[in-house]
Design a protein around this motif. Structure first.
Motif, short mmCIF file in Angstrom:
data_model
loop_
_atom_site.label_atom_id
_atom_site.label_comp_id
_atom_site.label_asym_id
_atom_site.label_seq_id
_atom_site.Cartn_x
_atom_site.Cartn_y
_atom_site.Cartn_z
N ILE A 118 128.70 -16.11 72.53
CA ILE A 118 128.75 -15.24 73.70
C ILE A 118 127.65 -15.67 74.66
N ASP A 119 127.73 -15.18 75.90
CA ASP A 119 126.72 -15.49 76.90
C ASP A 119 125.42 -14.74 76.60
N ASP A 120 124.31 -15.35 76.96
CA ASP A 120 123.02 -14.69 76.78
C ASP A 120 122.90 -13.50 77.73
N PRO A 121 122.24 -12.40 77.30
CA PRO A 121 122.07 -11.22 78.18
C PRO A 121 121.10 -11.52 79.32
N SER A 122 121.26 -10.77 80.42
CA SER A 122 120.37 -10.91 81.58
C SER A 122 119.07 -10.17 81.32
N PRO A 123 118.01 -10.41 82.11
CA PRO A 123 116.75 -9.68 81.92
C PRO A 123 116.90 -8.18 82.07
N GLU A 124 117.75 -7.70 83.01
CA GLU A 124 117.95 -6.27 83.16
C GLU A 124 118.56 -5.67 81.90
N GLU A 125 119.54 -6.35 81.33
CA GLU A 125 120.16 -5.84 80.11
C GLU A 125 119.18 -5.83 78.94
N GLU A 126 118.34 -6.84 78.85
CA GLU A 126 117.33 -6.86 77.79
C GLU A 126 116.34 -5.71 77.97
N ALA A 127 115.94 -5.41 79.24
CA ALA A 127 115.01 -4.30 79.48
C ALA A 127 115.65 -2.97 79.13
N ALA A 128 116.92 -2.80 79.45
CA ALA A 128 117.60 -1.54 79.11
C ALA A 128 117.70 -1.37 77.60
N VAL A 129 118.04 -2.44 76.89
CA VAL A 129 118.12 -2.36 75.43
C VAL A 129 116.75 -2.07 74.83
N ARG A 130 115.70 -2.69 75.37
CA ARG A 130 114.36 -2.45 74.87
C ARG A 130 113.93 -1.00 75.09
N ALA A 131 114.25 -0.40 76.30
CA ALA A 131 113.91 0.99 76.56
C ALA A 131 114.66 1.94 75.64
N ALA A 132 115.92 1.62 75.39
CA ALA A 132 116.69 2.47 74.47
C ALA A 132 116.12 2.43 73.06
N LEU A 133 115.69 1.24 72.63
CA LEU A 133 115.09 1.14 71.31
C LEU A 133 113.77 1.89 71.23
N GLN A 134 112.96 1.85 72.32
CA GLN A 134 111.70 2.59 72.30
C GLN A 134 111.93 4.09 72.25
N GLU A 135 112.91 4.58 73.03
CA GLU A 135 113.22 6.01 73.00
C GLU A 135 113.72 6.43 71.62
N LYS A 136 114.52 5.58 71.04
CA LYS A 136 115.05 5.89 69.71
C LYS A 136 113.92 5.93 68.67
N ASN A 137 113.01 4.98 68.78
CA ASN A 137 111.89 4.96 67.84
C ASN A 137 110.97 6.18 68.06
N TRP A 138 110.78 6.62 69.37
CA TRP A 138 109.93 7.78 69.63
C TRP A 138 110.52 9.05 69.03
N LYS A 139 111.83 9.21 69.17
CA LYS A 139 112.48 10.38 68.59
C LYS A 139 112.40 10.34 67.06
N ARG A 140 112.54 9.15 66.46
CA ARG A 140 112.47 9.05 65.00
C ARG A 140 111.08 9.42 64.51
N ASN A 141 110.04 8.96 65.21
CA ASN A 141 108.67 9.29 64.80
C ASN A 141 108.39 10.78 64.97
N LEU A 142 108.93 11.39 66.07
CA LEU A 142 108.73 12.82 66.28
C LEU A 142 109.39 13.64 65.18
N ASN A 143 110.56 13.25 64.78
CA ASN A 143 111.25 13.97 63.70
C ASN A 143 110.46 13.86 62.40
N LYS A 144 109.85 12.68 62.16
CA LYS A 144 109.05 12.52 60.94
C LYS A 144 107.84 13.45 60.96
N VAL A 145 107.18 13.58 62.13
CA VAL A 145 106.00 14.46 62.23
C VAL A 145 106.38 15.91 62.02
N LEU A 146 107.51 16.33 62.65
CA LEU A 146 107.95 17.71 62.49
C LEU A 146 108.32 18.00 61.05
N ALA A 147 109.00 17.04 60.41
CA ALA A 147 109.38 17.25 59.01
C ALA A 147 108.15 17.33 58.12
#
Length: 586
Positions: free
Chosen positions: A535-564
C-alpha cells in the motif's frame, strides 16, 4: 770467470717478505735486498710447495702443515702411519656435506611402479593345494592364506583371448600375481575373482570382486562418519520439530517436509553383498571401496561422468553427487554388476531350505533372493548358448529398484520396525494401514531370461555369437552387452565353465541423447492478501492524526487505571475499618 760468479751471487728474490734485518745484506747502492745460498733455495722450495694446480685443490704445503698440526694435536709420537694419515685427510676433503644444496630428487611414478612390480615378482609362489586338502603333509592345518581361493586368471585370459576380447596376456599375468597379494592381505575373503578394468581420463582401475562368509564381513569404516552425521541430523530435525510445535503458530509452520532418507543395505546383503577392491596398476596396493548407498545410486543414474583415476577427486555434476570418485566408482560397479552378471540357464537354482523366508519376501514384494549352484546341472550345448534368442542365459544378480536398493523399503513404516524393534502402538498401526501408503516397487525376479530385457532403441540388449565358425565344436559362446558397452560373458564346456568380464569407460549406452536432470520446481509464493499486499505510505497529516488518537487512547487508559486503583484502595480501607483493625472517622 770471476765476473760471472759475482753476477750470479748478486741475483736474489726481490719482495717485502724477503727483506732481511741483517745490515750485511744491504748492497753498496743501499736500495736492493737479496738472498744468497741456502736461504734462497729454501724460499724457492717453499714457494714451489705452496703452488696450487687449481683454486679448489689445497697445495702440498697446506697438506703437510695439516698433517703436522694433526700429529701435534693428537700427541702421537709414531710417524710410521703418515701415509694412512695423509689418505684419511684427503678422504675428509672429498666427503660431501651433510646437507647438500640440491634437494633429493624423488622417484617418479614409473620408477615406483617398476619397484613395486619387481617386489611382487620376487615373492615366492603359494604352495599348490588341492581343493579337498585341509592339512599339510606333516599333518598341520593349512594357514588361512593357503585355503583362500585364488582364481585361475590364465584360464580366464585364454577363454577371453579365444573370444577376441579382454586385455593383453602380460596384464593378466601381472594381475594374477596382484590377486595373490590381495589374498595375503585379506585371508578371509572368499570367491575372489577379477571383475574387470574401468578406464579413466588420466588413469584406470583394475577391479577385484570378493565375498565373505556371513560373519566375516568387515565394518565399513568409510561410512562411520556419514552415519554419525545422519544421527546428528535426525536429532536436529527432532529438536527443530519440537521447537516448531511449541513456539511457532500453526499458520506460520512450513507445510513442506523432506522425504525420509532411504537406509543403506546391510553389509553382506543386496548391493553390498560383494566387496570390491581397486588398484591403478598391478603391484600397487589394493584399496577397498566403501559400501554403496541408495542416494548414490539415484544420483549416478542422473549424470554421465568419466572417472579420472583419482579416488579422492571431487565429482562435479548436477545434481551434486554425495561423495568422491571412490563412491561414484562403487555406484557404477553396482549398476554394471546388476545388469550384466549372467549365467547359463539351469546352472543356479533357488534354495529350497529357505522357502519360508522366500515366501515372506514374495508377500512383501521382494521375490525370491537365495540361489545356489545346481550340482545336477547337465549343461547346455554351445550352439544353444550362442543362439540369438537369448533363452539359454539368465540374470543371477538382483536388479536395482528405482529406490536405489534391491529390496523395497517402505518409507511409511516406523523407524523402530525397520530396525527390528517391536512397536505396540495401535495408532501407528492404523496410520500404516491408511490408503495413502506408497505402492511397493517390484523389479524383475532372479533367473530371468535375457530375452525379456528391453532393447536399446532398435538394437537388441545382447549380441550372442561363437568365437569361431570354422571349428564350432571347440568354440566359445560369447555374449556382448549393448546396454553397458564393454561387458562380456562367455561359456564353454557346455556351460559348466563361464564368467563375466568388463573393460570399458563405465558409462551406460542410452537410446537417444542424454538429457540432464532439470532443477526442481520452485516453491509457490504466499497467497495474495492484506498481509502481503503493498500500500502507499501515509502522509504526514495522517501520521499526526494517528499519533494524536494513540495519545488520547493511552491517556484514557492511564486514567482508568488510576481510578481503578483509587477505588480499590478505598474499598480495602473500609473493609479493614469495619473489622476494627484500624479506627478511621469518615
Amino acid at each position: 770467470m770471476s765476473s760471472v760468479t759475482t753476477t750470479t751471487e748478486k741475483r736474489g728474490v726481490r719482495g717485502r717478505r724477503d727483506l732481511m734485518n741483517d745490515s750485511s745484506s744491504v748492497s753498496d747502492e743501499g736500495s736492493l735486498y737479496f738472498l744468497q745460498g741456502e736461504e734462497r733455495d729454501f724460499l724457492n722450495a717453499k714457494m714451489f710447495l705452496m703452488s696450487k694446480p687449481d683454486p679448489f685443490t689445497p697445495s702440498l704445503y697446506e697438506h703437510l702443515s695439516g698433517m703436522i698440526a694433526r700429529l701435534l694435536e693428537d700427541g702421537s709420537e709414531v710417524t710410521s702411519d703418515l701415509e694412512e694419515l695423509s689418505r684419511l685427510m684427503k678422504l675428509e676433503r672429498l666427503t660431501p656435506p651433510a646437507q647438500p644444496m640440491k634437494d633429493h630428487v624423488p622417484q617418479s611414478a614409473s620408477e615406483k611402479l617398476a619397484h613395486a612390480q619387481w617386489t611382487m615378482l620376487k615373492k615366492p609362489p603359494l604352495p599348490v593345494v588341492e581343493s579337498e586338502q585341509t592339512q599339510l603333509e606333516d599333518g598341520s592345518p593349512l594357514p588361512p592364506e593357503q585355503t583362500a581361493a585364488v582364481p585361475d586368471i590364465l584360464r580366464l585370459a585364454a577363454q577371453l583371448e579365444a573370444a577376441g576380447v579382454g586385455l593383453p596376456r602380460e596384464e593378466f599375468v601381472r594381475m594374477s600375481l596382484a590377486l595373490r597379494d590381495l589374498v595375503n592381505m585379506y585371508p578371509n575373503v572368499q570367491h575372489l575373482r577379477f571383475w574387470g578394468k574401468v578406464l579413466g581420463t588420466t588413469g584406470s582401475f583394475y577391479v577385484a570382486e570378493g565375498e565373505f562368509h556371513e560373519g566375516d564381513y568387515e565394518d565399513d569404516s568409510s561410512g562411520t562418519h556419514e552415519d554419525a552425521e545422519e544421527e546428528e541430523s535426525d536429532l536436529r530435525e527432532e529438536d527443530s520439530s519440537l521447537f516448531e510445535d511449541i513456539m511457532i503458530p500453526e499458520d506460520l509452520k512450513l507445510a513442506y517436509r523432506p522425504p525420509p532418507k532411504i537406509p543403506c543395505e546391510v553389509a553382506g546383503t543386496g548391493l553390498n553383498k560383494k566387496v570390491y577392491y581397486v588398484t591403478s596398476e598391478p603391484g600397487l596396493p589394493w584399496i577397498r571401496l566403501p559400501h554403496v548407498t541408495p542416494v548414490q545410486i539415484q544420483v549416478a543414474r542422473k549424470i554421465r561422468k568419466y572417472v579420472t583415476g583419482d579416488l579422492d577427486a571431487q565429482v562435479v555434476s548436477n545434481p551434486p553427487f554425495p561423495g568422491t570418485e571412490r563412491n561414484f566408482l562403487r555406484a557404477q560397479i553396482a549398476r554394471i554388476t546388476a545388469s550384466t552378471q549372467v549365467s547359463p540357464l539351469g546352472y543356479y537354482r533357488f534354495d529350497d531350505e529357505g522357502e519360508e523366508e522366500e515366501e515372506h519376501a514374495e508377500e512383501a514384494g521382494g521375490g525370491r533372493a537365495n540361489i545356489i549352484e545346481d550340482l545336477e546341472f547337465e549343461g547346455i550345448s554351445v550352439k544353444d548358448l550362442a543362439d540369438g534368442g537369448l533363452q539359454a542365459w539368465v540374470h543371477h544378480s538382483p536388479g536395482i529398484l528405482p529406490q536405489g536398493r534391491t529390496t523395497w523399503w517402505n518409507p511409511a513404516q516406523p523407524k523402530g520396525e525397520y530396525n527390528g524393534e517391536e512397536e505396540e502402538d495401535e495408532d501407528e498401526e492404523e496410520e500404516r494401514n491408511e490408503p495413502d501408503e506408497p505402492e511397493p516397487e517390484v523389479g524383475p525376479p532372479l533367473l530371468t531370461p535375457l530375452a525379456e530385457d528391453e532393447n536399446v532403441g532398435i538394437s537388441p540388449p545382447w549380441i550372442a555369437c561363437l568365437s569361431s565358425k570354422f571349428v564350432p565344436e571347440y568354440a566359445v559362446a560369447v555374449l556382448q552387452s549393448n546396454v553397458w558397452k564393454g561387458a562380456y560373458a562367455f561359456a564353454t564346456e557346455k556351460g559348466r565353465y563361464f564368467d563375466n568380464f568388463y573393460v570399458g569407460w563405465g558409462v551406460k549406452n542410452l537410446d537417444g541423447a542424454f538429457e540432464p536432470d532439470l532443477p526442481e520446481a520452485p516453491l509457490p509464493e504466499f497467497p495474495s492478501g492484506p498481509e502481503v499486499t503493498e500500500i502507499d505510505d501515509p502522509s504526514p497529516e495522517e501520521e499526526a492524526a494517528v499519533r494524536a488518537a494513540l495519545q488520547e487512547k493511552n491517556w484514557k487508559r492511564n486514567l482508568n487505571k488510576v481510578l481503578a486503583t483509587t477505588t480499590t484502595t478505598l474499598w480495602m480501607t473500609k473493609v479493614m475499618a469495619e473489622t476494627s483493625l484500624i479506627n478511621i472517622d469518615y
